[in-house]
Design a protein around this motif. Structure first.
Motif, PDB file in Angstrom:
ATOM      1  N   UNK A 171       0.837  -1.211   0.000  1.00  0.00           N
ATOM      2  CA  UNK A 171       0.000   0.000   0.000  1.00  0.00           C
ATOM      3  C   UNK A 171       0.868   1.256   0.000  1.00  0.00           C
ATOM      4  N   UNK A 172       1.905   1.260   0.810  1.00  0.00           N
ATOM      5  CA  UNK A 172       2.820   2.414   0.848  1.00  0.00           C
ATOM      6  C   UNK A 172       3.485   2.589  -0.512  1.00  0.00           C
ATOM      7  N   UNK A 173       3.940   1.487  -1.082  1.00  0.00           N
ATOM      8  CA  UNK A 173       4.601   1.497  -2.390  1.00  0.00           C
ATOM      9  C   UNK A 173       3.693   2.124  -3.449  1.00  0.00           C
ATOM     10  N   UNK A 174       2.453   1.651  -3.513  1.00  0.00           N
ATOM     11  CA  UNK A 174       1.519   2.167  -4.524  1.00  0.00           C
ATOM     12  C   UNK A 174       1.117   3.609  -4.228  1.00  0.00           C
ATOM     13  N   UNK A 175       0.884   3.915  -2.951  1.00  0.00           N
ATOM     14  CA  UNK A 175       0.419   5.251  -2.576  1.00  0.00           C
ATOM     15  C   UNK A 175       1.419   6.339  -2.956  1.00  0.00           C
TER      16      UNK A 175
ATOM     17  N   UNK B 176      -2.841  -0.266   6.818  1.00  0.00           N
ATOM     18  CA  UNK B 176      -3.064  -0.571   5.397  1.00  0.00           C
ATOM     19  C   UNK B 176      -4.494  -0.238   4.980  1.00  0.00           C
ATOM     20  N   UNK B 177      -5.449  -0.574   5.841  1.00  0.00           N
ATOM     21  CA  UNK B 177      -6.865  -0.283   5.542  1.00  0.00           C
ATOM     22  C   UNK B 177      -7.136   1.221   5.576  1.00  0.00           C
TER      23      UNK B 177
ATOM     24  N   UNK C 287      -9.631   1.615   2.868  1.00  0.00           N
ATOM     25  CA  UNK C 287      -9.919   0.205   2.620  1.00  0.00           C
ATOM     26  C   UNK C 287     -10.012  -0.163   1.150  1.00  0.00           C
ATOM     27  N   UNK C 288      -9.737   0.789   0.262  1.00  0.00           N
ATOM     28  CA  UNK C 288      -9.862   0.531  -1.174  1.00  0.00           C
ATOM     29  C   UNK C 288      -8.527   0.162  -1.811  1.00  0.00           C
ATOM     30  N   UNK C 289      -8.617  -0.475  -2.967  1.00  0.00           N
ATOM     31  CA  UNK C 289      -7.434  -0.842  -3.743  1.00  0.00           C
ATOM     32  C   UNK C 289      -6.822   0.411  -4.358  1.00  0.00           C
ATOM     33  N   UNK C 290      -5.492   0.444  -4.429  1.00  0.00           N
ATOM     34  CA  UNK C 290      -4.796   1.540  -5.114  1.00  0.00           C
ATOM     35  C   UNK C 290      -4.298   1.008  -6.458  1.00  0.00           C
ATOM     36  N   UNK C 291      -4.822   1.570  -7.534  1.00  0.00           N
ATOM     37  CA  UNK C 291      -4.410   1.160  -8.875  1.00  0.00           C
ATOM     38  C   UNK C 291      -3.761   2.322  -9.614  1.00  0.00           C
ATOM     39  N   UNK C 292      -3.681   2.201 -10.930  1.00  0.00           N
ATOM     40  CA  UNK C 292      -3.110   3.264 -11.753  1.00  0.00           C
ATOM     41  C   UNK C 292      -1.621   3.435 -11.583  1.00  0.00           C
ATOM     42  N   UNK C 293      -0.901   2.325 -11.342  1.00  0.00           N
ATOM     43  CA  UNK C 293       0.552   2.404 -11.163  1.00  0.00           C
ATOM     44  C   UNK C 293       1.259   2.616 -12.499  1.00  0.00           C
ATOM     45  N   UNK C 294       2.473   3.196 -12.480  1.00  0.00           N
ATOM     46  CA  UNK C 294       3.222   3.402 -13.724  1.00  0.00           C
ATOM     47  C   UNK C 294       3.416   2.088 -14.482  1.00  0.00           C
ATOM     48  N   UNK C 295       3.251   2.138 -15.793  1.00  0.00           N
ATOM     49  CA  UNK C 295       3.305   0.929 -16.612  1.00  0.00           C
ATOM     50  C   UNK C 295       4.646   0.193 -16.479  1.00  0.00           C
ATOM     51  N   UNK C 296       5.727   0.946 -16.384  1.00  0.00           N
ATOM     52  CA  UNK C 296       7.046   0.313 -16.323  1.00  0.00           C
ATOM     53  C   UNK C 296       7.265  -0.467 -15.024  1.00  0.00           C
ATOM     54  N   UNK C 297       6.451  -0.186 -14.006  1.00  0.00           N
ATOM     55  CA  UNK C 297       6.589  -0.903 -12.733  1.00  0.00           C
ATOM     56  C   UNK C 297       6.208  -2.372 -12.873  1.00  0.00           C
ATOM     57  N   UNK C 298       5.419  -2.723 -13.880  1.00  0.00           N
ATOM     58  CA  UNK C 298       4.988  -4.117 -14.068  1.00  0.00           C
ATOM     59  C   UNK C 298       6.130  -5.042 -14.446  1.00  0.00           C
ATOM     60  N   UNK C 299       7.270  -4.486 -14.832  1.00  0.00           N
ATOM     61  CA  UNK C 299       8.421  -5.299 -15.250  1.00  0.00           C
ATOM     62  C   UNK C 299       8.835  -6.277 -14.152  1.00  0.00           C
ATOM     63  N   UNK C 300       8.847  -5.812 -12.905  1.00  0.00           N
ATOM     64  CA  UNK C 300       9.344  -6.624 -11.790  1.00  0.00           C
ATOM     65  C   UNK C 300       8.554  -7.916 -11.640  1.00  0.00           C
TER      66      UNK C 300
ATOM     67  N   UNK D 265       3.668  -5.349  -8.135  1.00  0.00           N
ATOM     68  CA  UNK D 265       4.018  -5.247  -9.550  1.00  0.00           C
ATOM     69  C   UNK D 265       3.241  -6.267 -10.374  1.00  0.00           C
ATOM     70  N   UNK D 266       3.126  -7.472  -9.853  1.00  0.00           N
ATOM     71  CA  UNK D 266       2.409  -8.530 -10.584  1.00  0.00           C
ATOM     72  C   UNK D 266       0.936  -8.160 -10.783  1.00  0.00           C
ATOM     73  N   UNK D 267       0.305  -7.606  -9.739  1.00  0.00           N
ATOM     74  CA  UNK D 267      -1.113  -7.245  -9.815  1.00  0.00           C
ATOM     75  C   UNK D 267      -1.348  -5.847 -10.380  1.00  0.00           C
ATOM     76  N   UNK D 268      -0.282  -5.052 -10.417  1.00  0.00           N
ATOM     77  CA  UNK D 268      -0.369  -3.639 -10.813  1.00  0.00           C
ATOM     78  C   UNK D 268      -1.415  -2.905  -9.973  1.00  0.00           C
ATOM     79  N   UNK D 269      -1.497  -3.300  -8.731  1.00  0.00           N
ATOM     80  CA  UNK D 269      -2.405  -2.663  -7.774  1.00  0.00           C
ATOM     81  C   UNK D 269      -2.025  -3.134  -6.379  1.00  0.00           C
TER      82      UNK D 269
END
Length: 328
Positions: free
Chosen positions: A83-87, A140-141, A146-159, A235-239
């Motif tokens: 959550x911290x990472x995505x936030x 975390x909640x 309590x919601x999912x954080x999405x919209x991460x940078x596309x290049x982050x999915x590489x990991x 990174x795997x979930x991109x959220x």
């Protein structure tokens, strides 16, 4: 002479090869014979990507387990780190590499808190890590209501989703964490004192060594592995999902126990990996066979107890062989 050599060979195998290895072989043969989809490259690649999180958590838990502690917060800490990472990436436009560092520092902080609670406040590790689990879940909640954080940078999915040299990057992460854990346990003073903490903590204290420091560092290392696992999973979930890690602490603990760390002062990095692989293959094989979830839980518990009993029997057998060797 041949009989003596055979006895020595049996003793060597019993001592050096974890009991879980033999059960793993039997499981793989059974699942392969039961379903042709089990032993395929696609299934293996999928296991590597999904299983990286559990194996990395197992490598952190086994270090704590060797000291005689119990770590039950790493699943929740992993959720918070994610959550911290995505936030910070979404709300502060922070570059992924810096966000990853911050996420890992959060994991280390919670691990260090566990170590402080256990070492300086005398709180049993079971209670201390259960308490920090609640703190981590609450934070975390609260981070995104309590919601999912999405919209991460596309290049982050590489990991979590790309390959390097045709090998999934999560598998490279497992290899690196495994090497780091092996070196720490076998080639550094940290490893010597971690095993001493589990074997005879009072003797370590009487020798003048800072036993408290190495115990705190053991928990800090478990926190670090939770941070690494969070990076791969997010990174795997991109959220990032605030409760995604709940329940994984029990699987990681079971993996450490299955890998040979069922008593204080025992355990290896290889054992932790084998214990994690055991859980992954059992879960994957049961899913492929279409076994209902409620039966999977019953089977998992039965196999876990059986493996621990077998490990205990093997340990007793090895000790008996050593005693007979001394008498001769």
């Amino acid at each position: 002479m041949k009989a003596n050599n055979g006895k020595q060979l049996r003793q060597f195998i019993l001592e050096k090869v974890p009991t879980v290895t033999w059960i793993l072989i039997v499981m793989m043969i059974y699942f392969s014979a039961s379903n042709s989809n089990f032993l395929t490259f696609a299934n293996a690649a999928n296991l590597c990507r999904q299983g990286a999180i559990l194996l990395i958590l197992c490598l952190g838990v086994i270090v704590v387990k060797i000291t005689g502690g119990i770590e039950l917060s790493n699943g929740a800490v992993m959720s918070l780190c994610g959550m911290v990472l995505a936030w910070v990436m979404v709300n502060m436009n922070m570059p992924p590499y810096l966000a990853i560092i911050i996420s890992m520092l959060v994991g280390i902080l919670f691990g260090t808190l566990n170590g402080i609670f256990v070492t300086f406040m005398g709180i049993p590790s079971f209670v201390a890590t259960l308490g920090t689990q609640g703190i981590a879940v609450g934070l975390a909640l609260g981070m995104n209501n309590g919601n999912v954080i999405g919209g991460l940078p596309e290049k982050f999915s590489i990991i979590g989703n790309d390959n390097f040299l045709n090998i999934p990057i999560p598998l490279w992460a497992i290899i690196l964490v495994f090497i780091l854990t092996s070196v720490l346990l076998n080639k550094t003073p940290f490893g010597v004192y971690v095993y001493a903490l589990g074997g005879n903590e009072e003797a370590l204290k009487l020798s003048g060594k800072p036993a408290w420091l190495y115990k705190v560092l053991a928990y800090s290392y478990s926190g670090l592995t939770a941070g690494i696992a969070a990076c791969i999973l997010t990174s795997r979930n991109m959220a990032a999902q605030p409760t995604v890690g709940l329940g994984m602490e029990f699987e990681a603990f079971a993996g450490a126990v299955l890998g040979g760390s069922y008593i204080a002062g025992k355990g290896t990095a290889m054992g932790g990996v084998l214990g994690g692989i055991f859980i992954l293959i059992l879960r994957n094989g049961l899913n492929i066979l279409g076994i209902p979830t409620y039966l999977q839980l019953a089977i998992f518990g039965t196999v876990l107890i059986t493996a621990i009993v077998l490990s205990t029997l093997v340990e007793r057998r090895v000790q008996k062989m050593r005693d007979e060797e001394r008498e001769e």
